[in-house]
Design a protein around this motif. Structure first.
Motif, PDB file in Angstrom:
ATOM      1  N   TYR A 180      74.100 -23.863  -3.380  1.00  0.00           N
ATOM      2  CA  TYR A 180      75.095 -22.961  -3.937  1.00  0.00           C
ATOM      3  C   TYR A 180      76.505 -23.273  -3.435  1.00  0.00           C
ATOM      4  O   TYR A 180      77.479 -23.142  -4.174  1.00  0.00           O
ATOM      5  N   GLU A 181      76.611 -23.752  -2.202  1.00  0.00           N
ATOM      6  CA  GLU A 181      77.943 -24.066  -1.661  1.00  0.00           C
ATOM      7  C   GLU A 181      78.614 -25.195  -2.413  1.00  0.00           C
ATOM      8  O   GLU A 181      79.832 -25.205  -2.580  1.00  0.00           O
ATOM      9  N   LYS A 182      77.822 -26.120  -2.877  1.00  0.00           N
ATOM     10  CA  LYS A 182      78.399 -27.237  -3.646  1.00  0.00           C
ATOM     11  C   LYS A 182      78.996 -26.717  -4.952  1.00  0.00           C
ATOM     12  O   LYS A 182      80.039 -27.173  -5.398  1.00  0.00           O
ATOM     13  N   PHE A 183      78.303 -25.758  -5.555  1.00  0.00           N
ATOM     14  CA  PHE A 183      78.846 -25.177  -6.782  1.00  0.00           C
ATOM     15  C   PHE A 183      80.129 -24.411  -6.466  1.00  0.00           C
ATOM     16  O   PHE A 183      81.115 -24.519  -7.193  1.00  0.00           O
ATOM     17  N   GLN A 184      80.134 -23.684  -5.364  1.00  0.00           N
ATOM     18  CA  GLN A 184      81.331 -22.943  -4.930  1.00  0.00           C
ATOM     19  C   GLN A 184      82.518 -23.883  -4.748  1.00  0.00           C
ATOM     20  O   GLN A 184      83.625 -23.589  -5.178  1.00  0.00           O
ATOM     21  N   GLU A 185      82.250 -25.026  -4.091  1.00  0.00           N
ATOM     22  CA  GLU A 185      83.321 -26.011  -3.883  1.00  0.00           C
ATOM     23  C   GLU A 185      83.880 -26.480  -5.215  1.00  0.00           C
ATOM     24  O   GLU A 185      85.089 -26.561  -5.406  1.00  0.00           O
ATOM     25  N   ALA A 186      82.982 -26.790  -6.129  1.00  0.00           N
ATOM     26  CA  ALA A 186      83.423 -27.300  -7.436  1.00  0.00           C
ATOM     27  C   ALA A 186      84.240 -26.247  -8.172  1.00  0.00           C
ATOM     28  O   ALA A 186      85.253 -26.547  -8.811  1.00  0.00           O
ATOM     29  N   VAL A 187      83.804 -24.996  -8.060  1.00  0.00           N
ATOM     30  CA  VAL A 187      84.418 -23.933  -8.828  1.00  0.00           C
ATOM     31  C   VAL A 187      85.780 -23.541  -8.237  1.00  0.00           C
ATOM     32  O   VAL A 187      86.639 -23.018  -8.929  1.00  0.00           O
ATOM     33  N   GLN A 188      85.985 -23.850  -6.958  1.00  0.00           N
ATOM     34  CA  GLN A 188      87.258 -23.509  -6.330  1.00  0.00           C
ATOM     35  C   GLN A 188      88.433 -24.244  -6.963  1.00  0.00           C
ATOM     36  O   GLN A 188      89.568 -23.796  -6.897  1.00  0.00           O
TER      37      GLN A 188
END
Ligand SMILES: Nc1nc2c(ncn2[C@@H]2O[C@H](COP(=O)(O)OP(=O)(O)O)[C@@H](O)[C@H]2O)c(=O)[nH]1
Ligand SMILES: [Mg+2]
Length: 250
Positions: A180-188
């Motif tokens: 999920y953190e990877k998605f968070q990074e991308a979405v930032q």
């Protein structure tokens, strides 16, 4: 989704079942397709003339598809009768849906047809994603929310296919689904409101990802098709163990 490669996937499946000699039935439910690139056993176009339906009821293309499906749904008990006669000798039945998938998923006829299958034979849904067109985090999330809503609407075993991996690898998608953190990074990187929405919806989707079956494949090259058939077999077990008892309890 329209253009994600459902029909091409059916073509790939037709090649696979022929090579592996798996006795199967293929059904086309897209009334508007100009030609079906696989040999199908039942074709909606043999029963309903989409162009004539449009003319007769003065409808546009989407209304034409919807009405054609409704007309066909009223006769679907005949199709089921045929399938039930053959069911013991068939390993698989594959159903191709209209290009405009919404017409199937959110219409009464789509529900009637899928219910008829689900009550009669082990049934699963295959949701085909256009991987190259889903690389932006916001688009990815919208697509996953859509898949999620369809899964909960139909309450059937669900296989998510990341198609067209010959063009774009689906590694990014698997990464986002498992970390999920990877998605968070991308979405930032997405500064707009949509970015904030994606970030909060991501948590809802985590649960969906945890329960979902995924296949990465190319309908064009055939890479990944064995994995698809493995997952279909597992979906059959899931149907028997989880979904069938739920249906019977209804
Ligand atoms: N490169 C590539 N193109 C594909 C693949 N699957 C489908 N396509 C292309 O995507 C377009 C839409 O495919 P189609 O099967 O008609 O999509 P449908 O509307 O979901 O039935 C066509 O141009 C296909 O050739 C694939 O695995 N790889
Ligand atoms: Mg199609």
């Amino acid at each position: 989704m329209a253009g994600s490669g459902k029909t091409t996937l059916m073509q790939r499946i037709a090649v696979h079942i022929h090579n592996q000699q798996l006795p199967s039935y293929i059904i086309n439910l897209d009334p508007a397709v100009s030609s079906v690139p696989y040999g199908c056993n039942i074709d909606i176009r043999d029963t309903v003339n989409y162009k004539q339906v449009m003319k007769e009821y003065e409808l546009g293309p989407n209304g034409g598809i919807l009405t054609s499906l409704n007309l066909f749904a009223t006769k679907f008990d005949q199709v089921m009768g045929l399938i039930e006669q053959k069911a013991d000798s068939l390993q698989h039945i594959f159903v191709d849906t209209p290009g405009q998938i919404e017409i199937f998923t959110w219409s009464a006829s789509g529900t009637i047809i899928s219910d008829m299958f689900a009550f009669s034979v082990p049934t699963a849904l295959i949701y085909v994603v256009d991987t190259p067109r889903t690389t932006s985090p916001v688009t990815f999330m919208s697509n996953m929310l859509y898949a999620c809503s369809i899964m909960y609407k139909f309450k059937l075993p669900f296989i998510l296919v990341f198609n067209k991996t010959d063009v774009t690898s689906a590694d990014f998608a698997i990464d986002w689904m498992t970390d999920y953190e990877k998605f968070q990074e991308a979405v930032q990187d997405e500064k707009a409101y949509a970015g904030t929405l994606s970030a909060s919806m991501g948590l809802v989707l985590e649960e969906f990802y945890r329960n979902i079956t995924t296949v990465c494949m190319s309908a064009v090259t055939g890479e990944g098709v064995e994995d698809l058939f493995d997952k279909i077999a597992r979906a059959g077990e899931e149907y028997a163990n989880v979904y069938r008892p739920m249906l019977e309890a209804k």
